[in-house]
Scaffold this motif. Sequence first.
Motif, PDB file in Angstrom:
ATOM      1  N   TRP A  15       0.816  -1.217   0.000  1.00 31.10           N
ATOM      2  CA  TRP A  15       0.000   0.000   0.000  1.00 31.10           C
ATOM      3  C   TRP A  15       0.847   1.263   0.000  1.00 31.10           C
ATOM      4  O   TRP A  15       0.520   2.236  -0.686  1.00 31.10           O
ATOM      5  N   ILE A  16       1.931   1.284   0.747  1.00 34.79           N
ATOM      6  CA  ILE A  16       2.798   2.461   0.751  1.00 34.79           C
ATOM      7  C   ILE A  16       3.399   2.687  -0.633  1.00 34.79           C
ATOM      8  O   ILE A  16       3.422   3.811  -1.140  1.00 34.79           O
ATOM      9  N   MET A  17       3.868   1.622  -1.265  1.00 30.05           N
ATOM     10  CA  MET A  17       4.451   1.765  -2.589  1.00 30.05           C
ATOM     11  C   MET A  17       3.396   2.113  -3.646  1.00 30.05           C
ATOM     12  O   MET A  17       3.698   2.815  -4.619  1.00 30.05           O
ATOM     13  N   THR A  18       2.160   1.669  -3.460  1.00 34.15           N
ATOM     14  CA  THR A  18       1.084   2.041  -4.377  1.00 34.15           C
ATOM     15  C   THR A  18       0.791   3.531  -4.277  1.00 34.15           C
ATOM     16  O   THR A  18       0.631   4.220  -5.298  1.00 34.15           O
ATOM     17  N   ILE A  19       0.728   4.049  -3.059  1.00 42.05           N
ATOM     18  CA  ILE A  19       0.492   5.488  -2.873  1.00 42.05           C
ATOM     19  C   ILE A  19       1.634   6.289  -3.487  1.00 42.05           C
ATOM     20  O   ILE A  19       1.404   7.301  -4.161  1.00 42.05           O
ATOM     21  N   PHE A  20       2.881   5.835  -3.278  1.00 41.72           N
ATOM     22  CA  PHE A  20       4.038   6.498  -3.887  1.00 41.72           C
ATOM     23  C   PHE A  20       3.911   6.488  -5.416  1.00 41.72           C
ATOM     24  O   PHE A  20       4.203   7.495  -6.072  1.00 41.72           O
ATOM     25  N   SER A  21       3.476   5.379  -5.992  1.00 44.17           N
ATOM     26  CA  SER A  21       3.343   5.276  -7.444  1.00 44.17           C
ATOM     27  C   SER A  21       2.260   6.210  -7.971  1.00 44.17           C
ATOM     28  O   SER A  21       2.416   6.821  -9.038  1.00 44.17           O
ATOM     29  N   PHE A  22       1.145   6.330  -7.233  1.00 42.68           N
ATOM     30  CA  PHE A  22       0.094   7.264  -7.636  1.00 42.68           C
ATOM     31  C   PHE A  22       0.606   8.705  -7.607  1.00 42.68           C
ATOM     32  O   PHE A  22       0.314   9.498  -8.510  1.00 42.68           O
ATOM     33  N   LEU A  23       1.371   9.047  -6.571  1.00 44.04           N
ATOM     34  CA  LEU A  23       1.932  10.399  -6.493  1.00 44.04           C
ATOM     35  C   LEU A  23       2.908  10.652  -7.639  1.00 44.04           C
ATOM     36  O   LEU A  23       2.901  11.736  -8.237  1.00 44.04           O
ATOM     37  N   LEU A  24       3.736   9.667  -7.941  1.00 46.24           N
ATOM     38  CA  LEU A  24       4.665   9.793  -9.064  1.00 46.24           C
ATOM     39  C   LEU A  24       3.904   9.982 -10.374  1.00 46.24           C
ATOM     40  O   LEU A  24       4.271  10.821 -11.196  1.00 46.24           O
ATOM     41  N   GLY A  25       2.833   9.224 -10.555  1.00 42.69           N
ATOM     42  CA  GLY A  25       2.020   9.364 -11.762  1.00 42.69           C
ATOM     43  C   GLY A  25       1.361  10.723 -11.861  1.00 42.69           C
ATOM     44  O   GLY A  25       1.291  11.318 -12.936  1.00 42.69           O
ATOM     45  N   PHE A  26       0.884  11.245 -10.731  1.00 37.30           N
ATOM     46  CA  PHE A  26       0.255  12.566 -10.718  1.00 37.30           C
ATOM     47  C   PHE A  26       1.262  13.655 -11.066  1.00 37.30           C
ATOM     48  O   PHE A  26       0.981  14.539 -11.880  1.00 37.30           O
ATOM     49  N   ILE A  27       2.447  13.571 -10.477  1.00 33.86           N
ATOM     50  CA  ILE A  27       3.482  14.562 -10.767  1.00 33.86           C
ATOM     51  C   ILE A  27       3.901  14.486 -12.230  1.00 33.86           C
ATOM     52  O   ILE A  27       4.069  15.515 -12.896  1.00 33.86           O
ATOM     53  N   ALA A  28       4.055  13.282 -12.753  1.00 31.07           N
ATOM     54  CA  ALA A  28       4.432  13.121 -14.161  1.00 31.07           C
ATOM     55  C   ALA A  28       3.329  13.646 -15.081  1.00 31.07           C
ATOM     56  O   ALA A  28       3.607  14.257 -16.119  1.00 31.07           O
ATOM     57  N   PHE A  29       2.068  13.432 -14.703  1.00 29.61           N
ATOM     58  CA  PHE A  29       0.955  13.928 -15.507  1.00 29.61           C
ATOM     59  C   PHE A  29       0.927  15.454 -15.519  1.00 29.61           C
ATOM     60  O   PHE A  29       0.703  16.070 -16.564  1.00 29.61           O
ATOM     61  N   LYS A  30       1.156  16.047 -14.362  1.00 28.13           N
ATOM     62  CA  LYS A  30       1.156  17.511 -14.273  1.00 28.13           C
ATOM     63  C   LYS A  30       2.316  18.115 -15.071  1.00 28.13           C
ATOM     64  O   LYS A  30       2.177  19.185 -15.644  1.00 28.13           O
ATOM     65  N   ASN A  31       3.457  17.431 -15.094  1.00 29.83           N
ATOM     66  CA  ASN A  31       4.628  17.929 -15.819  1.00 29.83           C
ATOM     67  C   ASN A  31       4.665  17.468 -17.272  1.00 29.83           C
ATOM     68  O   ASN A  31       5.606  17.789 -17.989  1.00 29.83           O
ATOM     69  N   ARG A  32       3.674  16.678 -17.670  1.00 31.37           N
ATOM     70  CA  ARG A  32       3.556  16.151 -19.035  1.00 31.37           C
ATOM     71  C   ARG A  32       4.789  15.341 -19.442  1.00 31.37           C
ATOM     72  O   ARG A  32       5.301  15.455 -20.550  1.00 31.37           O
ATOM     73  N   ASP A  33       5.244  14.521 -18.518  1.00 28.72           N
ATOM     74  CA  ASP A  33       6.385  13.643 -18.755  1.00 28.72           C
ATOM     75  C   ASP A  33       5.850  12.233 -18.988  1.00 28.72           C
ATOM     76  O   ASP A  33       5.535  11.509 -18.055  1.00 28.72           O
ATOM     77  N   LEU A  34       5.744  11.848 -20.251  1.00 30.66           N
ATOM     78  CA  LEU A  34       5.115  10.586 -20.623  1.00 30.66           C
ATOM     79  C   LEU A  34       5.896   9.374 -20.128  1.00 30.66           C
ATOM     80  O   LEU A  34       5.303   8.395 -19.667  1.00 30.66           O
TER      81      LEU A  34
END
Length: 83
Positions: A15-34
């Motif tokens: 669960w901790i690593m899943t939350i980290f992955s969601f945050l990483l995905g959100f940051i990448a989406f906001k920065n438009r880093d595919l």
Amino acid sequence: MRKAIPPRAAAVICWIMTIFSFLLGFIAFKNRDLTTFIIALVLIVLFMIVLPKIFWRCPYCGRSLPSSGMLRMRFCPYCNKTL
């Protein structure tokens, strides 16, 4: 013989690593880093589906435990022993 990870520790780690992955995905989406966004999606699949199937097991009967409600689960649904 390989020493098993305690089920509760495996659930918390996943669960901790899943939350980290969601945050990483959100940051990448906001920065438009595919590239980073795709890596985050792969990590989400890994930590939500693959690793729970491998490590989220009953230490007594060895069966794979259901992943729904894994943080609240106190007893194995198959052998009814305390996790």
